[in-house]
Design a protein around this motif. Structure first.
Motif, PDB file in Angstrom:
ATOM      1  N   VAL A  21       0.836  -1.208   0.000  1.00  0.00           N
ATOM      2  CA  VAL A  21       0.000   0.000   0.000  1.00  0.00           C
ATOM      3  C   VAL A  21       0.869   1.255   0.000  1.00  0.00           C
ATOM      4  O   VAL A  21       0.621   2.201  -0.743  1.00  0.00           O
ATOM      5  N   SER A  22       1.931   1.234   0.816  1.00  0.00           N
ATOM      6  CA  SER A  22       2.739   2.453   0.902  1.00  0.00           C
ATOM      7  C   SER A  22       3.464   2.710  -0.414  1.00  0.00           C
ATOM      8  O   SER A  22       3.687   3.855  -0.799  1.00  0.00           O
ATOM      9  N   ALA A  25       0.861   4.375  -2.554  1.00  0.00           N
ATOM     10  CA  ALA A  25       0.597   5.731  -2.084  1.00  0.00           C
ATOM     11  C   ALA A  25       1.698   6.669  -2.564  1.00  0.00           C
ATOM     12  O   ALA A  25       1.419   7.740  -3.125  1.00  0.00           O
ATOM     13  N   ALA A  29       1.248   9.651  -5.306  1.00  0.00           N
ATOM     14  CA  ALA A  29       1.567  11.001  -4.846  1.00  0.00           C
ATOM     15  C   ALA A  29       2.590  11.638  -5.773  1.00  0.00           C
ATOM     16  O   ALA A  29       2.426  12.784  -6.223  1.00  0.00           O
ATOM     17  N   SER A 160      -4.296  15.081   5.741  1.00  0.00           N
ATOM     18  CA  SER A 160      -3.100  14.342   5.355  1.00  0.00           C
ATOM     19  C   SER A 160      -2.889  13.116   6.249  1.00  0.00           C
ATOM     20  O   SER A 160      -2.052  12.271   5.972  1.00  0.00           O
ATOM     21  N   PRO A 163      -5.345   7.523   6.011  1.00  0.00           N
ATOM     22  CA  PRO A 163      -4.452   6.538   5.404  1.00  0.00           C
ATOM     23  C   PRO A 163      -4.583   6.544   3.888  1.00  0.00           C
ATOM     24  O   PRO A 163      -5.674   6.761   3.353  1.00  0.00           O
ATOM     25  N   PHE A 164      -3.490   6.294   3.199  1.00  0.00           N
ATOM     26  CA  PHE A 164      -3.413   6.251   1.749  1.00  0.00           C
ATOM     27  C   PHE A 164      -3.772   7.584   1.083  1.00  0.00           C
ATOM     28  O   PHE A 164      -2.913   8.266   0.540  1.00  0.00           O
ATOM     29  N   LEU A 165      -5.066   7.973   1.127  1.00  0.00           N
ATOM     30  CA  LEU A 165      -5.496   9.201   0.464  1.00  0.00           C
ATOM     31  C   LEU A 165      -4.762  10.423   0.999  1.00  0.00           C
ATOM     32  O   LEU A 165      -4.477  11.369   0.254  1.00  0.00           O
ATOM     33  N   GLU A 167      -1.687  10.680   1.934  1.00  0.00           N
ATOM     34  CA  GLU A 167      -0.392  10.824   1.293  1.00  0.00           C
ATOM     35  C   GLU A 167      -0.543  11.149  -0.197  1.00  0.00           C
ATOM     36  O   GLU A 167       0.182  11.956  -0.752  1.00  0.00           O
ATOM     37  N   VAL A 168      -1.536  10.508  -0.827  1.00  0.00           N
ATOM     38  CA  VAL A 168      -1.700  10.701  -2.265  1.00  0.00           C
ATOM     39  C   VAL A 168      -2.168  12.121  -2.590  1.00  0.00           C
ATOM     40  O   VAL A 168      -1.645  12.770  -3.490  1.00  0.00           O
TER      41      VAL A 168
END
Lengths: 334, 361
Positions: A21-22, A25, A29, A160, A163-165, A167-168
């Motif tokens: 996932v990271s 992300a 991003a 921010s 999670p996920f969104l 960072e993106v």
């Protein structure tokens, strides 16, 4: 190309560890960030082409914006006055827009007032832009590597942390956030304002627009200048908000990719954003694969990816009626 | 672009019904380039002044650097070769309104194909056989690379402006990869191919550094003239450039004409590539292009898409480039000044043409 014994398994293991996932992300991003300069230039070109002027000079205009933005930021940052420091990147962004519009003015005079062949005029503009930015940069900096601080990353509080969104979408520099506002503003401008309607009118049927009292020349100048200003902004974002350096031909074909994106996007701002995102993510992916240092894929093959992709996205069929009807044709009053 | 891409029978059809004063054809043809040259040099002078140097002295240095002696003349002549080849090829393409801006890529592919043959056979063949083979490979390499854009245009309707430009990057990265890996010189730490030696080097003329590549470029000047104005093919290419719809109506194969124009200009660029790598660089490596793909566009435009004009434009631009090197070493002014002046010159030629057309329509 070779697979030394036992090597492949280890690489695959490494790859699968990356596909988390990271990883995605970070990929998306940086894809968004990389998309912004191309997107802004393409958005500007949409305005210009909707006004009936084909300005292929984006590469040269972006370069001018990139250098002006870099230099203005650099000199403000170098000035002793510490209170000016937060202003420096904004001065750079403004300088990039102004430099882009200056280049756009050359194009407008040639294309709109003098009726020069727009393809030839804009290709010349690109070569001139490449020459003049290289000259000024070399003259000012020599072979010195100058760096600017530019904009800091500005994570939006609370958002921010999602999670996920988070960072993106919400951990970018301010220019990335502003670009989404510029997209909305430009789409609104073209669709809803008088000026936007006039621009589309002179791009579709200049004679009719003229009859109904629209000044074709002035309107086309405005369309070219807005477009060039946005391309200059795209160049400035590249150096001021993203790279922090300037090099000769630092735009590396982004202006031409933006020209292709306009066709891909059917002259629609929203689609241009989607297309730019495709490029951004592809580019981000390319960088990440390079970082893996896989010996089976030479890094040159990865570096070509954006350019191959440009040709591929153009394969999507364009209906002739989707292009502005008077695109590329000078308006000669009868 | 009336002056540059005028109608096929321009000498006959330019009689104007207007009784107003109209300068003679020759004045109209060379007036704008000369005016453009002067304005370009004047604006260059402003840049030199802004950089804190004396423009007059700088230009004198430039002139001496380009023409001041046998060595300088040799350098300038050597530079004329590739500029001329590029300008001639693009003259054909632009006359047909095919916008090939992929000269860089076609040049790279010509260099790659030609040097590849050279590296393969330089120990086994004499120069008389090998050099023509290499030149042919260069021509084919450039033409085939342009052929990709021609294929994409005909089969999928893709605009050649964007495809030829994208193919520049693809060609460059291909060449860089090959020079770094499969073709790399095992005796060198640098990412470059082995050296072209002996039979694979362009033979030189009269005990000088001038090689047959320059001669070949000069010989192609009348050839391009004959092609464009004395052959049915040339007539067709120019007719397509004037009006695709009229040409189609007249029964011409427009698609074939466009492809041929693109392939021919690619062939010229490829030829320039193989000549430069064999005569000057002697290896496949980074930085062998010299930006000829783009400068060639300016040469063709300044030469008014006529082979004779292209000769003068190539000499002018070669002198600017070589002179700028001397100016750089004496005054420290960036070499890119030459490119700036070149761009400005053509910009003002375009503007002057357009103005003249409005005044003497």
């Amino acid at each position: 190309m070779h697979w030394p014994g036992g090597y492949g398994d280890k690489r695959i293991e490494e790859l699968s560890r990356l596909l988390t996932v990271s990883f995605f992300a970070a990929l998306f991003a940086s894809g968004i960030r990389l998309a912004i300069p191309i997107f802004l230039a393409a958005l500007g070109e949409i305005v210009t082409e909707r006004g009936g002027v084909l300005n292929l000079g984006l590469e040269g205009i972006m370069l001018a914006g990139a250098l002006a933005g870099f230099m203005a930021t650099y000199y403000v940052e170098q000035s002793a006055n510490a209170s000016l420091l937060p202003l420096a990147p904004w001065v750079g962004i403004a300088a990039g827009i102004v430099a882009g519009m200056a280049m756009g003015l050359i194009m407008a005079v040639l294309a709109v007032s003098l009726h020069t062949d727009q393809v030839i005029a804009s290709i010349t503009l690109v070569i001139l832009g490449q020459g003049i930015t290289t000259y000024i940069f070399r003259q000012q900096f020599g072979s010195l590597t100058a760096r600017i601080t530019g904009f800091e990353t500005l994570p939006i509080p609370l958002l921010s942390d999602i999670p996920f969104l988070g960072e993106v979408l919400f951990s970018h520099d301010i220019m990335t956030y502003l670009s989404s506002l510029i997209l909305i503003a430009t789409a609104y401008f073209l669709a809803q304002t008088t000026w936007g309607l006039n621009i589309r009118a002179v791009g579709e049927h200049p004679a009719a627009a003229d009859t109904s009292g629209i000044n074709v020349t002035v309107t086309r100048y405005v369309a070219v200048l807005i477009g060039a200003g946005l391309a200059g902004l795209g160049g400035a974002v590249l150096t001021v908000a993203q790279l922090g350096i300037f090099n000769e031909n630092i735009t590396a074909g982004r202006g031409w990719i933006a020209v292709a994106l306009v066709i891909f996007a059917r002259w629609r701002p929203g689609l241009a954003f989607a297309g730019a995102l495709l490029f951004g993510v592809a580019n981000a992916l390319q960088f990440r694969i390079q970082a893996l240092n896989l010996e089976v894929i030479p890094y040159e093959a990865l570096l070509m990816l954006p350019y191959v992709l440009t040709i591929l996205v153009l394969l999507r069929k364009v209906n002739k009626s989707e292009a502005p009807a008077a695109l590329g044709t000078p308006y000669v009053k009868e | 672009m009336d002056e540059i891409t005028s109608s096929p029978n321009e000498l006959i059809t330019t009689t104007s019904p207007s009784h107003r004063f109209r300068p003679p054809r020759l004045v109209r043809l060379i007036g704008a380039p000369i005016l453009g040259g002067i304005v370009g040099l004047l604006l260059g002078a402003v840049l030199i002044m802004l950089a804190g140097a004396d423009p007059l002295a700088a230009y004198q240095t430039m002139l001496a650097g380009a023409f001041g002696g046998p060595r300088q003349l040799t350098e300038t002549t050597l530079k004329v070769g590739p500029l001329l080849l590029m300008g001639l090829g693009l003259t054909i393409a632009f006359r047909c309104k095919v916008w090939n801006i992929g000269g860089e890529g076609q040049y790279f592919m010509g260099a790659l194909a030609g040097a590849g043959i050279g590296l393969l056979l330089q120990d086994s063949l004499p120069a008389v056989v090998l050099i023509p083979l290499m030149l042919l490979a260069g021509v084919l390499g450039g033409a085939l690379w342009a052929g990709i854009a021609a294929f994409l245009k005909l089969r999928f309707g893709l605009n050649e402006i964007i495809t030829t430009l994208m193919l520049n990057y693809i060609a460059e990265f291909t060449l860089l990869y090959l020079a770094r890996e499969p073709l790399k010189d095992p005796d060198s730490f640098l990412p470059q191919s082995a050296q072209l030696v002996g039979a694979a080097r362009m033979p030189t003329l009269f005990d000088s550094r001038i090689h047959i590549g320059v001669l070949l470029a000069l010989l192609l000047v009348p050839a391009v003239y004959v092609l464009l104005w004395q052959t049915p093919l040339g007539f067709r290419l120019r007719a397509i450039g004037s009006s695709q719809s009229v040409s189609r109506y007249a029964g011409m194969n427009v698609a074939l004409g466009l492809s041929l124009a693109l392939l021919l200009s690619g062939a010229f660029a490829g030829l320039a590539g193989v000549i430069e790598v064999s005569a000057l660089h002697t290896r496949l490596k980074d930085g062998i292009s010299g930006n000829y793909g783009f400068t060639g566009i300016l040469v063709a435009l300044l030469g008014r898409l006529h082979p004779v004009g292209v000769v003068f434009a190539a000499i002018f631009f070669a002198a600017l480039s070589i002179g700028a090197q001397t100016m750089h070493s004496v005054y420290g002014l960036p070499i890119a000044l030459a490119q700036v002046i070149q761009g400005l010159v053509v910009l003002f030629v375009l503007a002057a043409d357009a103005l003249a057309r409005r005044i003497w329509r």
